[in-house]
Write a protein that holds these residues in place. Structure first.
Motif, PDB file in Angstrom:
ATOM      1  N   ILE A 154       0.839  -1.204   0.000  1.00  0.00           N
ATOM      2  CA  ILE A 154       0.000   0.000   0.000  1.00  0.00           C
ATOM      3  C   ILE A 154       0.873   1.253   0.000  1.00  0.00           C
ATOM      4  O   ILE A 154       0.642   2.194  -0.756  1.00  0.00           O
ATOM      5  N   LEU A 155       1.901   1.255   0.838  1.00  0.00           N
ATOM      6  CA  LEU A 155       2.787   2.420   0.905  1.00  0.00           C
ATOM      7  C   LEU A 155       3.511   2.633  -0.417  1.00  0.00           C
ATOM      8  O   LEU A 155       3.618   3.768  -0.901  1.00  0.00           O
ATOM      9  N   SER A 156       3.990   1.572  -1.023  1.00  0.00           N
ATOM     10  CA  SER A 156       4.664   1.686  -2.321  1.00  0.00           C
ATOM     11  C   SER A 156       3.709   2.211  -3.389  1.00  0.00           C
ATOM     12  O   SER A 156       4.080   3.057  -4.207  1.00  0.00           O
ATOM     13  N   LYS A 157       2.498   1.719  -3.361  1.00  0.00           N
ATOM     14  CA  LYS A 157       1.485   2.148  -4.339  1.00  0.00           C
ATOM     15  C   LYS A 157       1.265   3.659  -4.258  1.00  0.00           C
ATOM     16  O   LYS A 157       1.343   4.356  -5.264  1.00  0.00           O
ATOM     17  N   TYR A 158       1.006   4.166  -3.059  1.00  0.00           N
ATOM     18  CA  TYR A 158       0.711   5.592  -2.935  1.00  0.00           C
ATOM     19  C   TYR A 158       1.958   6.459  -3.107  1.00  0.00           C
ATOM     20  O   TYR A 158       1.865   7.578  -3.611  1.00  0.00           O
ATOM     21  N   ARG A 159       3.124   5.951  -2.741  1.00  0.00           N
ATOM     22  CA  ARG A 159       4.357   6.692  -2.999  1.00  0.00           C
ATOM     23  C   ARG A 159       4.585   6.801  -4.506  1.00  0.00           C
ATOM     24  O   ARG A 159       4.884   7.876  -5.021  1.00  0.00           O
ATOM     25  N   ASN A 160       4.427   5.695  -5.236  1.00  0.00           N
ATOM     26  CA  ASN A 160       4.634   5.694  -6.689  1.00  0.00           C
ATOM     27  C   ASN A 160       3.623   6.573  -7.412  1.00  0.00           C
ATOM     28  O   ASN A 160       3.915   7.102  -8.483  1.00  0.00           O
ATOM     29  N   GLU A 161       2.433   6.712  -6.843  1.00  0.00           N
ATOM     30  CA  GLU A 161       1.399   7.568  -7.435  1.00  0.00           C
ATOM     31  C   GLU A 161       1.539   9.027  -6.998  1.00  0.00           C
ATOM     32  O   GLU A 161       0.718   9.859  -7.373  1.00  0.00           O
ATOM     33  N   ASN A 162       2.540   9.324  -6.176  1.00  0.00           N
ATOM     34  CA  ASN A 162       2.739  10.664  -5.619  1.00  0.00           C
ATOM     35  C   ASN A 162       1.517  11.152  -4.847  1.00  0.00           C
ATOM     36  O   ASN A 162       1.211  12.337  -4.843  1.00  0.00           O
ATOM     37  N   ASN A 163       0.834  10.224  -4.193  1.00  0.00           N
ATOM     38  CA  ASN A 163      -0.319  10.568  -3.371  1.00  0.00           C
ATOM     39  C   ASN A 163       0.184  10.702  -1.927  1.00  0.00           C
ATOM     40  O   ASN A 163       0.088   9.779  -1.126  1.00  0.00           O
ATOM     41  N   ASP A 164       0.746  11.869  -1.641  1.00  0.00           N
ATOM     42  CA  ASP A 164       1.362  12.105  -0.337  1.00  0.00           C
ATOM     43  C   ASP A 164       0.370  11.971   0.815  1.00  0.00           C
ATOM     44  O   ASP A 164       0.725  11.470   1.882  1.00  0.00           O
ATOM     45  N   TYR A 165      -0.862  12.404   0.599  1.00  0.00           N
ATOM     46  CA  TYR A 165      -1.852  12.362   1.667  1.00  0.00           C
ATOM     47  C   TYR A 165      -2.118  10.925   2.117  1.00  0.00           C
ATOM     48  O   TYR A 165      -2.026  10.606   3.307  1.00  0.00           O
ATOM     49  N   LEU A 166      -2.449  10.023   1.181  1.00  0.00           N
ATOM     50  CA  LEU A 166      -2.730   8.642   1.558  1.00  0.00           C
ATOM     51  C   LEU A 166      -1.459   7.897   1.956  1.00  0.00           C
ATOM     52  O   LEU A 166      -1.499   7.025   2.828  1.00  0.00           O
ATOM     53  N   TYR A 167      -0.341   8.264   1.358  1.00  0.00           N
ATOM     54  CA  TYR A 167       0.920   7.652   1.779  1.00  0.00           C
ATOM     55  C   TYR A 167       1.159   7.937   3.266  1.00  0.00           C
ATOM     56  O   TYR A 167       1.402   7.023   4.054  1.00  0.00           O
ATOM     57  N   GLU A 168       1.054   9.199   3.658  1.00  0.00           N
ATOM     58  CA  GLU A 168       1.267   9.567   5.058  1.00  0.00           C
ATOM     59  C   GLU A 168       0.217   8.953   5.977  1.00  0.00           C
ATOM     60  O   GLU A 168       0.521   8.539   7.095  1.00  0.00           O
ATOM     61  N   TYR A 169      -1.015   8.890   5.507  1.00  0.00           N
ATOM     62  CA  TYR A 169      -2.075   8.273   6.300  1.00  0.00           C
ATOM     63  C   TYR A 169      -1.733   6.812   6.611  1.00  0.00           C
ATOM     64  O   TYR A 169      -1.812   6.380   7.766  1.00  0.00           O
ATOM     65  N   PHE A 170      -1.332   6.047   5.591  1.00  0.00           N
ATOM     66  CA  PHE A 170      -1.024   4.633   5.821  1.00  0.00           C
ATOM     67  C   PHE A 170       0.332   4.427   6.503  1.00  0.00           C
ATOM     68  O   PHE A 170       0.536   3.405   7.150  1.00  0.00           O
ATOM     69  N   VAL A 171       1.243   5.392   6.401  1.00  0.00           N
ATOM     70  CA  VAL A 171       2.473   5.323   7.205  1.00  0.00           C
ATOM     71  C   VAL A 171       2.091   5.363   8.686  1.00  0.00           C
ATOM     72  O   VAL A 171       2.579   4.566   9.490  1.00  0.00           O
ATOM     73  N   LYS A 172       1.195   6.283   9.051  1.00  0.00           N
ATOM     74  CA  LYS A 172       0.745   6.375  10.451  1.00  0.00           C
ATOM     75  C   LYS A 172       0.050   5.093  10.885  1.00  0.00           C
ATOM     76  O   LYS A 172       0.269   4.608  11.998  1.00  0.00           O
TER      77      LYS A 172
END
Length: 173
Positions: free
Chosen positions: A144-162
């Motif tokens: 999930i983190l790789s997916k949102y990082r690769n899509e440059n979706n910082d908001y969801l990336y940070e959400y799932f990092v938390k």
């Protein structure tokens, strides 16, 4: 449509071949439920939930094959969604316009599904069955983190990092 008193839509093992199942402006109350385990959709089929309220405990898609267009617009999901081992065709499954029950998150199980083709929003938290190892759970978060990082979706990336840190104190590069 308004269903209550243990009403069910059960499509376990059914096939939507060049046909559509569209639920609009529907309410499933109390113990009403929707079970779509092992549902098979052809590429020309549509499964659409539009302005649907599902007040049951769980929405089940475990083992479904969603090769057609699958949409959930302005739909309030139940607290638990079983989306394990779902095969997804060429069109992504969008949960981006799904709403959670008031004051809650949607707890979703994704193990064995193609995470690259699932679009979530910040109303979701991940759930894992007891028999899944910690490494397997970390793999889901990592995808999930790789997916949102690769899509440059910082908001969801940070959400799932938390979310992952809450579960594992996981570091992701």
């Amino acid at each position: 449509i308004e269903c209550s008193n243990s009403a069910k839509i059960i499509l376990n093992g059914c096939c939507l071949n060049n046909s559509d199942l569209i639920l609009k402006n529907s309410v499933f109350r109390d113990k009403a439920s929707i079970e779509m385990s092992k549902l098979t959709m052809s590429e020309n089929a549509t499964l659409e939930f539009d302005s649907v309220i599902i007040n049951s405990d769980t929405l089940t898609f475990k083992g479904a094959k969603l090769f057609g267009r699958t949409t959930f617009n302005r739909t309030i999901f139940p607290e638990y969604v079983d989306f394990r081992f779902v095969k997804i065709g060429l069109v992504d499954v969008y949960f981006t316009w799904v709403k959670a029950p008031e004051g809650k998150k949607i707890i979703i199980a994704l193990w064995g599904s193609d995470i690259a083709k699932i679009r979530l929003n910040n109303k979701f938290e991940l759930w894992f069955p007891d028999d899944l190892s910690t490494d397997e759970q970390k793999l889901v978060y990592s995808r999930i983190l790789s997916k949102y990082r690769n899509e440059n979706n910082d908001y969801l990336y940070e959400y799932f990092v938390k979310e992952s840190k809450k579960s594992f104190n996981l570091k992701h590069k």
